[in-house]
Design an enzyme around this catalytic site. Structure first.
Site, short mmCIF file in Angstrom:
data_model
loop_
_atom_site.label_atom_id
_atom_site.label_comp_id
_atom_site.label_asym_id
_atom_site.label_seq_id
_atom_site.Cartn_x
_atom_site.Cartn_y
_atom_site.Cartn_z
N LYS A 278 -7.43 -5.44 6.49
CA LYS A 278 -5.83 -5.16 6.43
C LYS A 278 -5.39 -4.33 5.50
CE LYS A 278 -1.67 -6.84 7.32
NZ LYS A 278 -0.37 -6.67 6.25
N ASP A 294 -2.33 7.73 17.10
CA ASP A 294 -2.55 6.59 17.80
C ASP A 294 -3.27 5.60 16.80
OD1 ASP A 294 -3.42 4.41 19.36
OD2 ASP A 294 -4.07 5.75 21.08
C1 MEV Z 1 -1.16 -7.41 2.46
O1 MEV Z 1 -0.49 -6.71 3.68
C2 MEV Z 1 -2.40 -6.79 2.36
C3 MEV Z 1 -3.61 -7.76 1.31
O2 MEV Z 1 -3.48 -8.99 1.79
C4 MEV Z 1 -4.73 -7.22 1.48
C5 MEV Z 1 -5.84 -7.80 0.57
O3 MEV Z 1 -5.81 -9.01 0.55
O4 MEV Z 1 -6.75 -7.31 -0.01
C6 MEV Z 1 -2.64 -7.57 0.20
#
Ligand code: MEV
Length: 436
Positions: A278, A294
């Site tokens: 993420k 996209d």
């Molecule tokens: C937050 O948007 C993204 C993080 O949680 C990514 C990660 O934990 O590596 C900080």
């Protein structure tokens, strides 16, 4: 107010749509809010409304710049559209950190996309194979009008392959078609080619008496958003001593070892891998959106690729080799710099311009660099001071903004909350006290 089924919603004008959705009592307020987010320039507003259906306003995202990305020796100030605080700051901080250490470097890049014609055939496979070369020739011919322009841009259809999928599903085959879509994302081009080829295949099967005897059905013809052949591997590399100053109270070796462990955890554990990826997509999506590409396609491909070995894992990998720290990210990316929203959306067009009118592969590099930068930044914080400290600083700014804090109140709040918990309630109480 109970909701009622709406007939002919798409045929109503925007004001009528809103009227139907809202209590008559707050109609004016809602209408005002929706209008506030529309553009003054009627022509551009019309363009926006044409992107989608049943439009009643625009939904805005902050548009920012993460400066000083050195990617394969070229400098980029990267436009990012993202609503989450810290993402642009993390990208900018990482870009600055890697700038004098060789920057971001491409390890490899491929740009081939895939589409499929899914069909069933209950005759002998040998019969199908005996016609395969003729079918392929026919299919190429059927899309000549569509491919001519793409070929002029060095793209086109690269290969058509028959895949026997009868082990997975009765009588099921695919024609797997690979495309080079030059500098466009190419979804429309690919789908148009596939649907035309599907029709031609149908005609072909019906035109041969020995094939006619068997049941044949085209199930569907559509591009695949899984793009393991449209992919980039990007790296950053430095010596362990260069990491000495990265965090207070840690030397480069300790930092690198802890960082390496954090990445290994994301390679083993799906709960951590999902969050880790993420963080990668924070950096990727913001540039993908800012350039009018996209992001759903990019997301889908990334997560499918992360699970390519049978279990979902981190898309990035850390290598410690003697005195060398190397961090690499492999990311499938199907994006374009011409066609689609890239020129229609005025800010997307501006982003492309700010990046120096890059070719699609150049934009892939910038996106991958931003993705790797954000991921590096997140892990750097996680294995040192944690992410909440930086996050809370920005969170405090947002809350102060919401309560219309003055500059003086900002200053005082920053000092007061340096070692206190930031929350809406606490900030409000602090401001109330100040304003007494
Ligand atoms: C937050 O948007 C993204 C993080 O949680 C990514 C990660 O934990 O590596 C900080």
């Amino acid at each position: 107010m109970g909701l009622e089924y709406i007939n002919g919603f798409s045929k109503l004008n925007a004001a009528q749509k809103v009227e139907l959705l809202t209590d008559a009592t707050d109609l004016d307020q809602v209408q005002k809010l929706l209008n506030d987010f529309k553009l003054d320039n009627q022509e551009t507003q019309k363009i926006f409304e044409s992107f989608s259906e049943n439009t009643i306003s625009n939904f805005h995202l902050p548009y920012g710049i993460a400066p000083n990305f050195l990617v394969d020796g070229s400098l980029y100030h990267v436009p990012m559209a993202v609503e989450e605080s810290s993402v642009v700051a993390a990208a900018a901080k990482s870009a600055k950190f890697w700038y004098d250490k060789g920057g971001f470097q491409t390890v490899f890049l491929k740009k081939i996309k895939t589409g499929q014609i899914h069909f069933t055939f209950d005759g002998p496979k040998e019969l199908l194979l005996s016609y395969l070369e003729t079918i392929k020739h026919d299919l190429y011919q059927s899309v000549k009008d569509l491919t001519k322009r793409m070929e002029a841009r060095n793209g086109g259809i690269r290969e058509i392959k028959l895949i026997d999928k009868r082990k997975d599903l009765q009588n099921y085959y695919q024609l797997m078609v690979t495309f080079d879509t030059a500098d466009s994302m190419g979804a429309n081009f690919i789908n148009s080619c596939l649907e035309t080829m599907g029709q031609r295949l149908q005609e072909f099967m019906l035109s041969k008496p020995d094939l006619q005897k068997y049941s044949f059905e085209i199930i569907m013809a559509i591009l695949s958003n899984y793009t393991p052949e449209s992919i980039i591997r990007m790296k950053v590399e430095t010596t362990l001593d260069e990491l000495d100053d990265i965090a207070h109270e840690t030397d480069g070796v300790t930092f690198a070892q802890k960082f390496h462990k954090a990445v290994e955890i994301a390679r083993q554990d799906v709960f951590r891998a999902t969050t880790h990826n993420k963080g990668i997509m924070n950096g990727a999506d913001a540039v993908v959106i800012a350039t009018g590409n996209d992001f759903r396609a990019v997301e889908a491909a990334a997560h499918a690729y992360a699970a390519r070995n049978g279990s979902y894992a981190s898309l990035s990998e850390c290598f410690l080799d003697g005195n060398t720290f190397r961090y690499e990210l492999e990311l499938p990316l199907s994006i374009g710099t011409v066609g689609g929203l890239t020129s229609l959306h005025p800010l997307a067009a501006l982003s492309i311009k700010l990046l120096g009118d890059p070719a699609a592969d150049e934009l892939m590099k910038v996106i991958a660099a931003s993705a790797l930068a954000n991921n590096f930044g997140a892990l750097r914080s996680l294995v040192t001071e944690g992410i909440q400290k930086g996050h809370m600083k920005l969170h405090l700014d947002n809350i102060l903004l919401k309560y219309n804090a003055t500059q003086e109140e900002h200053k005082k709040a920053k000092a007061y909350f340096a070692d206190r918990k930031v929350s809406y309630a606490n900030v409000k109480a602090f401001l109330d006290e100040q304003r007494k």
